[in-house]
Design a protein around this motif. Structure first.
Motif, PDB file in Angstrom:
ATOM      1  N   UNK A   2      33.170  31.589  38.557  1.00  0.00           N
ATOM      2  CA  UNK A   2      33.572  32.984  38.441  1.00  0.00           C
ATOM      3  C   UNK A   2      32.446  33.852  37.893  1.00  0.00           C
ATOM      4  N   UNK A   3      32.492  35.123  38.276  1.00  0.00           N
ATOM      5  CA  UNK A   3      31.563  36.130  37.791  1.00  0.00           C
ATOM      6  C   UNK A   3      32.205  37.494  38.036  1.00  0.00           C
ATOM      7  N   UNK A   4      31.399  38.515  38.223  1.00  0.00           N
ATOM      8  CA  UNK A   4      31.902  39.860  38.507  1.00  0.00           C
ATOM      9  C   UNK A   4      31.296  40.366  39.806  1.00  0.00           C
ATOM     10  N   UNK A   5      32.170  40.916  40.671  1.00  0.00           N
ATOM     11  CA  UNK A   5      31.740  41.459  41.944  1.00  0.00           C
ATOM     12  C   UNK A   5      32.070  42.938  42.049  1.00  0.00           C
ATOM     13  N   UNK A   6      32.165  43.428  43.266  1.00  0.00           N
ATOM     14  CA  UNK A   6      32.413  44.852  43.502  1.00  0.00           C
ATOM     15  C   UNK A   6      33.764  45.319  42.970  1.00  0.00           C
ATOM     16  N   UNK A   7      34.738  44.404  42.884  1.00  0.00           N
ATOM     17  CA  UNK A   7      36.089  44.779  42.454  1.00  0.00           C
ATOM     18  C   UNK A   7      36.480  44.098  41.144  1.00  0.00           C
ATOM     19  N   UNK A   8      35.491  43.843  40.288  1.00  0.00           N
ATOM     20  CA  UNK A   8      35.785  43.273  38.981  1.00  0.00           C
ATOM     21  C   UNK A   8      35.631  41.760  38.962  1.00  0.00           C
ATOM     22  N   UNK A   9      36.344  41.133  38.017  1.00  0.00           N
ATOM     23  CA  UNK A   9      36.280  39.681  37.860  1.00  0.00           C
ATOM     24  C   UNK A   9      36.641  39.016  39.182  1.00  0.00           C
ATOM     25  N   UNK A  10      35.882  37.997  39.566  1.00  0.00           N
ATOM     26  CA  UNK A  10      36.046  37.400  40.886  1.00  0.00           C
ATOM     27  C   UNK A  10      35.596  35.947  40.837  1.00  0.00           C
ATOM     28  N   UNK A  11      35.834  35.244  41.949  1.00  0.00           N
ATOM     29  CA  UNK A  11      35.505  33.827  42.012  1.00  0.00           C
ATOM     30  C   UNK A  11      34.822  33.521  43.331  1.00  0.00           C
ATOM     31  N   UNK A  12      33.754  32.731  43.283  1.00  0.00           N
ATOM     32  CA  UNK A  12      33.017  32.366  44.475  1.00  0.00           C
ATOM     33  C   UNK A  12      32.965  30.870  44.677  1.00  0.00           C
ATOM     34  N   UNK A  13      32.294  30.469  45.756  1.00  0.00           N
ATOM     35  CA  UNK A  13      32.141  29.063  46.107  1.00  0.00           C
ATOM     36  C   UNK A  13      30.672  28.780  46.384  1.00  0.00           C
ATOM     37  N   UNK A  69      39.779  41.205  40.407  1.00  0.00           N
ATOM     38  CA  UNK A  69      40.408  41.176  39.091  1.00  0.00           C
ATOM     39  C   UNK A  69      41.140  39.874  38.790  1.00  0.00           C
ATOM     40  N   UNK A  70      40.509  38.772  39.116  1.00  0.00           N
ATOM     41  CA  UNK A  70      41.091  37.475  38.789  1.00  0.00           C
ATOM     42  C   UNK A  70      40.088  36.366  39.010  1.00  0.00           C
ATOM     43  N   UNK A  71      40.286  35.243  38.307  1.00  0.00           N
ATOM     44  CA  UNK A  71      39.368  34.131  38.483  1.00  0.00           C
ATOM     45  C   UNK A  71      39.588  33.031  37.484  1.00  0.00           C
ATOM     46  N   UNK A  72      38.512  32.304  37.178  1.00  0.00           N
ATOM     47  CA  UNK A  72      38.515  31.091  36.368  1.00  0.00           C
ATOM     48  C   UNK A  72      39.579  30.119  36.904  1.00  0.00           C
ATOM     49  N   UNK A  73      39.350  29.707  38.156  1.00  0.00           N
ATOM     50  CA  UNK A  73      40.329  28.868  38.824  1.00  0.00           C
ATOM     51  C   UNK A  73      39.933  27.406  38.898  1.00  0.00           C
ATOM     52  N   UNK A  74      40.880  26.588  39.345  1.00  0.00           N
ATOM     53  CA  UNK A  74      40.670  25.172  39.610  1.00  0.00           C
ATOM     54  C   UNK A  74      41.605  24.803  40.753  1.00  0.00           C
ATOM     55  N   UNK A  75      41.507  23.586  41.246  1.00  0.00           N
ATOM     56  CA  UNK A  75      42.314  23.149  42.375  1.00  0.00           C
ATOM     57  C   UNK A  75      43.024  21.837  42.046  1.00  0.00           C
TER      58      UNK A  75
END
Length: 293
Positions: free
Chosen positions: A211-222, A245-251
Motif C-alpha cells: 500500500x501507498x498513496x495514489x491519485x485518490x488517496x490511500x491505495x494498494x498495488x501489486x 481510500x483503502x488498503x493494507x490488505x491480505x489474501x
C-alpha cells in the motif's frame, strides 16, 4: 456478536484455520492507532465471516515490555506447529520495529519470542510479514519507513528457523517511487510503503500486495517477481489494485472456496472499518470482483 462494520480496526488480517473451520481476525485498534497507550492486540473469531465473536485478548504485554505506543498491523502465521504473530511496536526512545510473538493457539495468548524486534534496531520499520522461499527458509519482509529515508522501501531479511532473530542482512526489493501509480505525500520526494503481503497465483506467479498513496488517496498495488522468488527483480503494475481510500490488505481462501481480500476503508480516523472483497486470480495479476462484507 459483531459485524465487521461494528469493529473499529485498521490493517485487518484474517487467518482461516481449516481443521476447526474458524476464521481469526486481527488488526490495529482504531482507538489507539495514533495516540494513547495500547492495551495489546485483540482477536475476533467467526465461522462465516459475517458474525464475529470477541474481542478476546490475544497479546497483553508485560509491564516491562519495551514499547508503549503504536501497536500496529499484527498478522499471524502457522509455522512448524506453532502460531507466530508479527507486529510493529514503538517507544519514545527506540525506533519502530517488528517483533515476533508466539502461541500454541491462533487465539493466543501470544508471548514474546526473541529478544526484541527482528528488524534492524537503528531503522524505522513496520508491517513485517512472513515469507517462506523455495528452499523452505523463512524471511521477514517489511517496510523501511519514509519517516527516516523519504522514499519508503520494501525490504527482506532471512530469519533463523526458530524465527527468533535475523539470519542475514536486509536487502531492498523496491522503493515506493518505483511504482508508476504512487504519489508523494509531502513535497515531491516523500513516498510511503505499507503493508506487504505475498500471494502465489494459480499459474505460479509470485505477487506482492503493498500500500501507498495514489491519485485518490490511500491505495494498494501489486508487484510481481520476475524470477518467481523473493529476490526478484520486481516489476510494478501500472495502475493500483485498489485505488480509492483503502488498503493494507491480505489474501486468504474461504472455506467454501473463493479468494478473499480484507482491507480497511476509509483510511480516516475514526471511520476506518474492515471490509472483505472477493478477488479473481488471473494468473499474472489479480482483480477485485465484488464487495462481500
Amino acid at each position: 456478536m459483531k459485524r465487521l462494520n461494528d469493529i473499529h480496526l485498521r490493517d485487518p488480517f484474517i487467518l482461516p484455520v481449516e481443521s476447526i473451520r474458524k476464521y481469526y481476525l486481527y488488526g490495529t485498534s482504531g482507538e489507539t492507532a495514533w495516540t494513547g497507550k495500547p492495551h495489546g492486540f485483540d482477536v475476533y473469531i467467526s465461522d462465516d465471516l459475517q458474525q464475529w465473536d470477541g474481542p478476546y485478548p490475544a497479546f497483553v504485554p508485560e509491564p516491562s515490555f519495551w514499547a508503549d505506543q503504536h501497536y500496529w498491523a499484527p498478522e499471524v502465521h502457522e509455522w512448524k506447529g506453532q502460531y507466530y504473530m508479527l507486529a510493529s511496536f514503538k517507544s519514545e526512545n527506540r525506533c519502530r520495529g517488528t517483533e515476533i510473538l508466539v502461541s500454541s493457539r491462533p487465539e493466543g495468548p501470544f508471548a514474546v519470542h526473541g529478544d526484541g524486534p527482528v528488524t534492524p534496531r537503528d531503522w524505522e520499520c513496520l508491517d513485517g510479514t512472513l515469507y517462506v522461499d523455495r528452499a523452505g527458509d523463512p524471511w521477514i519482509v517489511f517496510c523501511h519507513e519514509w519517516v527516516q529515508i523519504k522514499d519508503g522501501e520494501i525490504c527482506a531479511m532471512r530469519l533463523t528457523p526458530d524465527l527468533k532473530e535475523a539470519a542475514g542482512e536486509p536487502i531492498t526489493l523496491f522503493k515506493a517511487s518505483d511504482a508508476p501509480w504512487v504519489r508523494p505525500v509531502r513535497g515531491d520526494d516523500v513516498f510511503v510503503t505499507d503493508g506487504p503481503f505475498f500471494y502465489t497465483s494459480r499459474t505460479g506467479e509470485l505477487l506482492l500486495l503493498w500500500s501507498s498513496f495514489g491519485d485518490e488517496g490511500y491505495a494498494m498495488g501489486i508487484a510481481r517477481s520476475l524470477n518467481g522468488d523473493i529476490e526478484g527483480p520486481w516489476v510494478q503494475e501500472q495502475e493500483p489494485f485498489f485505488r480509492k481510500d483503502g488498503g493494507h490488505g491480505m489474501l486468504f481462501h474461504g472455506f467454501a472456496g473463493g479468494l478473499m481480500l480484507p482491507i480497511h476503508t476509509p483510511n480516516k480516523q475514526p471511520l476506518e472499518r474492515p471490509h472483505i472483497f472477493r478477488v479473481e486470480d488471473r494468473g499474472g495479476t489479480l482483480a477485485i470482483e465484488s464487495a462481500l462484507f
